[in-house]
Write a protein that holds these residues in place. Structure first.
Motif, PDB file in Angstrom:
ATOM      1  N   GLY A 174      41.902 -22.145  21.724  1.00 27.39           N
ATOM      2  CA  GLY A 174      41.908 -20.831  22.615  1.00 27.39           C
ATOM      3  C   GLY A 174      40.549 -20.647  22.916  1.00 27.39           C
ATOM      4  N   TYR A 175      40.434 -19.944  24.195  1.00 23.38           N
ATOM      5  CA  TYR A 175      38.888 -19.535  24.837  1.00 23.38           C
ATOM      6  C   TYR A 175      39.469 -18.151  25.196  1.00 23.38           C
ATOM      7  CZ  TYR A 175      37.914 -24.439  24.965  1.00 23.38           C
ATOM      8  OH  TYR A 175      37.838 -25.757  24.466  1.00 23.38           O
ATOM      9  N   ASP A 176      38.129 -17.243  25.069  1.00 22.81           N
ATOM     10  CA  ASP A 176      38.557 -15.779  25.725  1.00 22.81           C
ATOM     11  C   ASP A 176      37.835 -15.987  27.089  1.00 22.81           C
ATOM     12  OD1 ASP A 176      35.595 -15.715  25.696  1.00 22.81           O
ATOM     13  OD2 ASP A 176      35.401 -14.595  23.798  1.00 22.81           O
ATOM     14  N   ALA A 177      37.909 -14.492  27.578  1.00 18.89           N
ATOM     15  CA  ALA A 177      37.561 -14.380  29.060  1.00 18.89           C
ATOM     16  C   ALA A 177      36.104 -14.794  29.287  1.00 18.89           C
ATOM     17  CB  ALA A 177      37.934 -12.850  29.433  1.00 18.89           C
ATOM     18  N   GLN A 178      35.516 -14.816  28.394  1.00 17.89           N
ATOM     19  CA  GLN A 178      34.031 -15.336  28.649  1.00 17.89           C
ATOM     20  C   GLN A 178      33.841 -17.008  28.555  1.00 17.89           C
ATOM     21  OE1 GLN A 178      34.701 -12.295  26.595  1.00 17.89           O
ATOM     22  NE2 GLN A 178      34.329 -11.242  28.806  1.00 17.89           N
ATOM     23  N   GLY A 179      35.041 -17.514  27.968  1.00  8.62           N
ATOM     24  CA  GLY A 179      34.799 -18.949  27.792  1.00  8.62           C
ATOM     25  C   GLY A 179      34.511 -19.273  26.454  1.00  8.62           C
ATOM     26  N   ALA A 180      34.226 -18.263  25.514  1.00  9.75           N
ATOM     27  CA  ALA A 180      34.147 -18.739  23.742  1.00  9.75           C
ATOM     28  C   ALA A 180      35.249 -19.263  23.187  1.00  9.75           C
ATOM     29  CB  ALA A 180      33.309 -17.629  23.348  1.00  9.75           C
ATOM     30  N   GLU A 181      35.160 -20.057  22.574  1.00 16.07           N
ATOM     31  CA  GLU A 181      36.321 -20.455  21.497  1.00 16.07           C
ATOM     32  C   GLU A 181      36.827 -19.379  20.769  1.00 16.07           C
ATOM     33  OE1 GLU A 181      36.219 -24.089  19.392  1.00 16.07           O
ATOM     34  OE2 GLU A 181      35.401 -25.272  21.184  1.00 16.07           O
ATOM     35  N   THR A 182      38.190 -19.205  20.499  1.00 23.78           N
ATOM     36  CA  THR A 182      38.648 -18.115  19.732  1.00 23.78           C
ATOM     37  C   THR A 182      39.231 -18.791  18.489  1.00 23.78           C
ATOM     38  OG1 THR A 182      40.810 -18.412  20.831  1.00 23.78           O
ATOM     39  CG2 THR A 182      39.018 -16.657  21.671  1.00 23.78           C
ATOM     40  N   GLY A 183      39.596 -19.770  18.338  1.00 24.80           N
ATOM     41  CA  GLY A 183      40.333 -20.480  17.333  1.00 24.80           C
ATOM     42  C   GLY A 183      40.780 -21.951  17.804  1.00 24.80           C
ATOM     43  N   SER A 184      41.470 -22.711  16.978  1.00 26.20           N
ATOM     44  CA  SER A 184      42.142 -23.794  17.235  1.00 26.20           C
ATOM     45  C   SER A 184      43.334 -24.211  16.285  1.00 26.20           C
ATOM     46  CB  SER A 184      41.220 -24.924  17.280  1.00 26.20           C
ATOM     47  OG  SER A 184      40.778 -25.298  15.956  1.00 26.20           O
ATOM     48  N   VAL A 185      44.307 -24.928  16.653  1.00 24.54           N
ATOM     49  CA  VAL A 185      45.443 -25.184  15.734  1.00 24.54           C
ATOM     50  C   VAL A 185      45.683 -26.738  16.147  1.00 24.54           C
ATOM     51  CG1 VAL A 185      47.898 -25.004  15.729  1.00 24.54           C
ATOM     52  CG2 VAL A 185      46.527 -22.957  16.002  1.00 24.54           C
ATOM     53  N   ASP A 186      45.750 -27.587  14.967  1.00 23.90           N
ATOM     54  CA  ASP A 186      46.111 -28.776  14.998  1.00 23.90           C
ATOM     55  C   ASP A 186      47.479 -29.385  14.782  1.00 23.90           C
ATOM     56  OD1 ASP A 186      43.078 -29.909  13.079  1.00 23.90           O
ATOM     57  OD2 ASP A 186      43.307 -29.622  15.339  1.00 23.90           O
ATOM     58  N   VAL A 187      48.005 -30.032  15.652  1.00 24.66           N
ATOM     59  CA  VAL A 187      49.426 -30.526  15.460  1.00 24.66           C
ATOM     60  C   VAL A 187      49.579 -31.847  15.223  1.00 24.66           C
ATOM     61  CG1 VAL A 187      51.648 -30.570  16.713  1.00 24.66           C
ATOM     62  CG2 VAL A 187      50.129 -28.686  17.178  1.00 24.66           C
ATOM     63  N   THR A 188      49.896 -32.375  14.109  1.00 27.09           N
ATOM     64  CA  THR A 188      50.116 -33.800  13.720  1.00 27.09           C
ATOM     65  C   THR A 188      51.262 -34.608  14.569  1.00 27.09           C
ATOM     66  OG1 THR A 188      49.147 -33.522  11.803  1.00 27.09           O
ATOM     67  CG2 THR A 188      50.390 -35.709  11.907  1.00 27.09           C
ATOM     68  N   LEU A 189      51.125 -35.201  15.406  1.00 29.55           N
ATOM     69  CA  LEU A 189      52.129 -36.044  16.247  1.00 29.55           C
ATOM     70  C   LEU A 189      52.510 -37.129  15.608  1.00 29.55           C
ATOM     71  CD1 LEU A 189      50.149 -35.547  19.725  1.00 29.55           C
ATOM     72  CD2 LEU A 189      52.065 -33.978  18.804  1.00 29.55           C
ATOM     73  N   ALA A 190      51.913 -37.794  14.838  1.00 32.10           N
ATOM     74  CA  ALA A 190      52.273 -39.102  13.905  1.00 32.10           C
ATOM     75  C   ALA A 190      51.289 -39.158  12.798  1.00 32.10           C
ATOM     76  CB  ALA A 190      52.214 -40.096  14.824  1.00 32.10           C
ATOM     77  N   ASP A 191      52.120 -39.438  11.624  1.00 29.78           N
ATOM     78  CA  ASP A 191      51.260 -39.739  10.455  1.00 29.78           C
ATOM     79  C   ASP A 191      51.750 -40.908   9.797  1.00 29.78           C
ATOM     80  OD1 ASP A 191      49.645 -39.333   8.145  1.00 29.78           O
ATOM     81  OD2 ASP A 191      49.926 -37.290   7.956  1.00 29.78           O
ATOM     82  N   PHE A 192      50.855 -42.116   9.667  1.00 32.62           N
ATOM     83  CA  PHE A 192      51.419 -43.095   8.630  1.00 32.62           C
ATOM     84  C   PHE A 192      50.582 -43.585   7.661  1.00 32.62           C
ATOM     85  CE2 PHE A 192      53.303 -43.725  12.777  1.00 32.62           C
ATOM     86  CZ  PHE A 192      54.090 -44.545  12.571  1.00 32.62           C
ATOM     87  N   ARG A 193      49.834 -42.184   7.173  1.00 34.83           N
ATOM     88  CA  ARG A 193      48.873 -42.167   5.795  1.00 34.83           C
ATOM     89  C   ARG A 193      49.845 -41.963   4.630  1.00 34.83           C
ATOM     90  NH1 ARG A 193      44.980 -37.787   8.232  1.00 34.83           N
ATOM     91  NH2 ARG A 193      47.128 -37.018   8.780  1.00 34.83           N
ATOM     92  N   ASN A 194      49.105 -42.446   3.714  1.00 29.97           N
ATOM     93  CA  ASN A 194      49.836 -42.348   2.369  1.00 29.97           C
ATOM     94  C   ASN A 194      51.491 -42.797   2.191  1.00 29.97           C
ATOM     95  OD1 ASN A 194      47.318 -41.244   1.302  1.00 29.97           O
ATOM     96  ND2 ASN A 194      47.954 -39.309   2.356  1.00 29.97           N
ATOM     97  N   GLY A 195      51.762 -43.960   2.770  1.00 32.91           N
ATOM     98  CA  GLY A 195      53.109 -44.234   2.875  1.00 32.91           C
ATOM     99  C   GLY A 195      54.020 -43.545   3.608  1.00 32.91           C
ATOM    100  N   GLN A 196      53.556 -42.718   4.457  1.00 39.21           N
ATOM    101  CA  GLN A 196      54.591 -41.963   5.504  1.00 39.21           C
ATOM    102  C   GLN A 196      54.702 -42.582   6.745  1.00 39.21           C
ATOM    103  OE1 GLN A 196      53.610 -37.255   5.451  1.00 39.21           O
ATOM    104  NE2 GLN A 196      51.756 -38.109   5.174  1.00 39.21           N
ATOM    105  N   SER A 197      55.611 -42.303   7.426  1.00 39.38           N
ATOM    106  CA  SER A 197      55.983 -42.974   8.827  1.00 39.38           C
ATOM    107  C   SER A 197      56.687 -41.847   9.607  1.00 39.38           C
ATOM    108  CB  SER A 197      56.732 -44.134   8.716  1.00 39.38           C
ATOM    109  OG  SER A 197      58.093 -44.007   8.138  1.00 39.38           O
ATOM    110  N   GLU A 198      55.881 -40.865   9.805  1.00 38.70           N
ATOM    111  CA  GLU A 198      56.330 -39.551  10.529  1.00 38.70           C
ATOM    112  C   GLU A 198      55.785 -39.436  12.043  1.00 38.70           C
ATOM    113  OE1 GLU A 198      58.619 -37.573   9.208  1.00 38.70           O
ATOM    114  OE2 GLU A 198      58.494 -38.654   7.346  1.00 38.70           O
ATOM    115  N   VAL A 199      56.678 -39.281  12.787  1.00 40.78           N
ATOM    116  CA  VAL A 199      56.354 -39.136  14.269  1.00 40.78           C
ATOM    117  C   VAL A 199      57.115 -37.954  14.696  1.00 40.78           C
ATOM    118  CG1 VAL A 199      56.308 -40.375  16.488  1.00 40.78           C
ATOM    119  CG2 VAL A 199      56.006 -41.639  14.584  1.00 40.78           C
ATOM    120  N   ILE A 200      56.745 -36.916  15.431  1.00 37.74           N
ATOM    121  CA  ILE A 200      57.186 -35.821  15.921  1.00 37.74           C
ATOM    122  C   ILE A 200      58.332 -36.550  16.618  1.00 37.74           C
ATOM    123  CG2 ILE A 200      57.262 -33.974  17.318  1.00 37.74           C
ATOM    124  CD1 ILE A 200      54.881 -33.080  16.203  1.00 37.74           C
ATOM    125  N   SER A 201      59.750 -36.090  16.831  1.00 39.80           N
ATOM    126  CA  SER A 201      60.784 -36.779  17.411  1.00 39.80           C
ATOM    127  C   SER A 201      61.599 -35.599  18.077  1.00 39.80           C
ATOM    128  CB  SER A 201      61.527 -37.723  16.745  1.00 39.80           C
ATOM    129  OG  SER A 201      62.030 -37.451  15.598  1.00 39.80           O
TER     130      SER A 201
END
Length: 252
Positions: A174-201
């Protein structure tokens, strides 16, 4: 059958009831409005709103703009194309959602897509509100594009799909009206770590309240160093049902 998911009750800080007496009125929670992309018009026979040279679509005060150059597109596009990749050598579809198509339904959604040749390696696809305006975005539905889903699950020509230890994350900033960052959110689209095989479907509702009040939301993507992704500087993700706290009307 692919349907839009219109979730109107993601967890926010719930407004409680203040009860000093039986006559007290409960405190009302916020009202919401949702961008669904349903009103975006396409040219006859098209599955998206792309026109030569670039363009934009606006809804509820938010603008989704893109650039186009020699059929290459970068920015925020509206589409209704659904396609699940099955053949490794088929042409990847950046402006499609990785779901089965639905006959006769208008299931329009947004696509945040970067084509670095058009907009540069350091740019990010985004949508924004009017100059000086800031809004509270509560949630966004997120789903893999057909292009990314193909790269992750079956690969493309000599490029292999993801293997053990690989991952892919989309970051909404996110960015405010002055262009400064307001925060962020990570979304894991795929994860094959630690034996997983997850892909958002399927469409997945993601809490965006960590962004706070924003004038613009941009998206970047990163993945594991070991994964040889085709077109390493290009990527895409699908979004829908951008839920916001309803804007207050100003006195005329």
């Amino acid at each position: 059958k692919m349907k839009k998911i219109l979730l109107m009750a993601l967890p926010l800080m719930a407004a409680g009831f203040v009860s000093c007496s039986d006559d007290d009125e409960p405190v009302k929670g916020p009202e919401y409005e949702v961008i669904t992309f349903s009103d975006c018009e396409f040219a006859t026979g098209k599955t998206n709103n792309v026109v030569s040279g670039g363009g934009s679509y606006s809804e509820l005060g938010a603008t989704f703009a893109y650039d186009e150059m020699y059929t290459m597109i970068s920015g925020a596009v509206v589409s209704d194309l659904a396609s699940v990749p099955t053949v490794k050598d088929q042409s990847p579809k950046a402006l499609a959602v990785a779901l089965e198509p639905t006959e006769g339904d208008a299931n329009k959604f947004g696509v945040l897509t970067l084509y670095s040749y058009v907009s540069g390696d350091n740019s990010e696809p985004a949508f924004s509100f009017a100059d000086g305006e800031e809004r509270e975005v509560v949630s966004i539905d997120v789903m893999n594009s057909t292009e990314m889903y193909q790269y992750m699950t079956i690969g493309w020509y000599s490029y292999a799909p993801m293997a053990d230890g690989d991952w892919c994350v989309a970051t909404f900033t996110g960015y405010d009206a002055q262009g400064a960052e307001t925060g962020s959110v990570d979304v894991t689209l795929a994860d094959f770590r630690n034996g997983q095989s997850e892909v958002i479907s399927d469409w997945t509702t993601v809490d965006m309240t960590a962004l706070g009040r924003v004038n613009k939301i941009g998206m970047t993507m990163k993945w594991s160093d070991a994964w040889s992704k085709p077109s390493a500087s290009n990527y895409s993700v699908c979004i829908d049902n951008v839920k916001m706290i309803k804007a207050e009307k100003t006195a005329e």
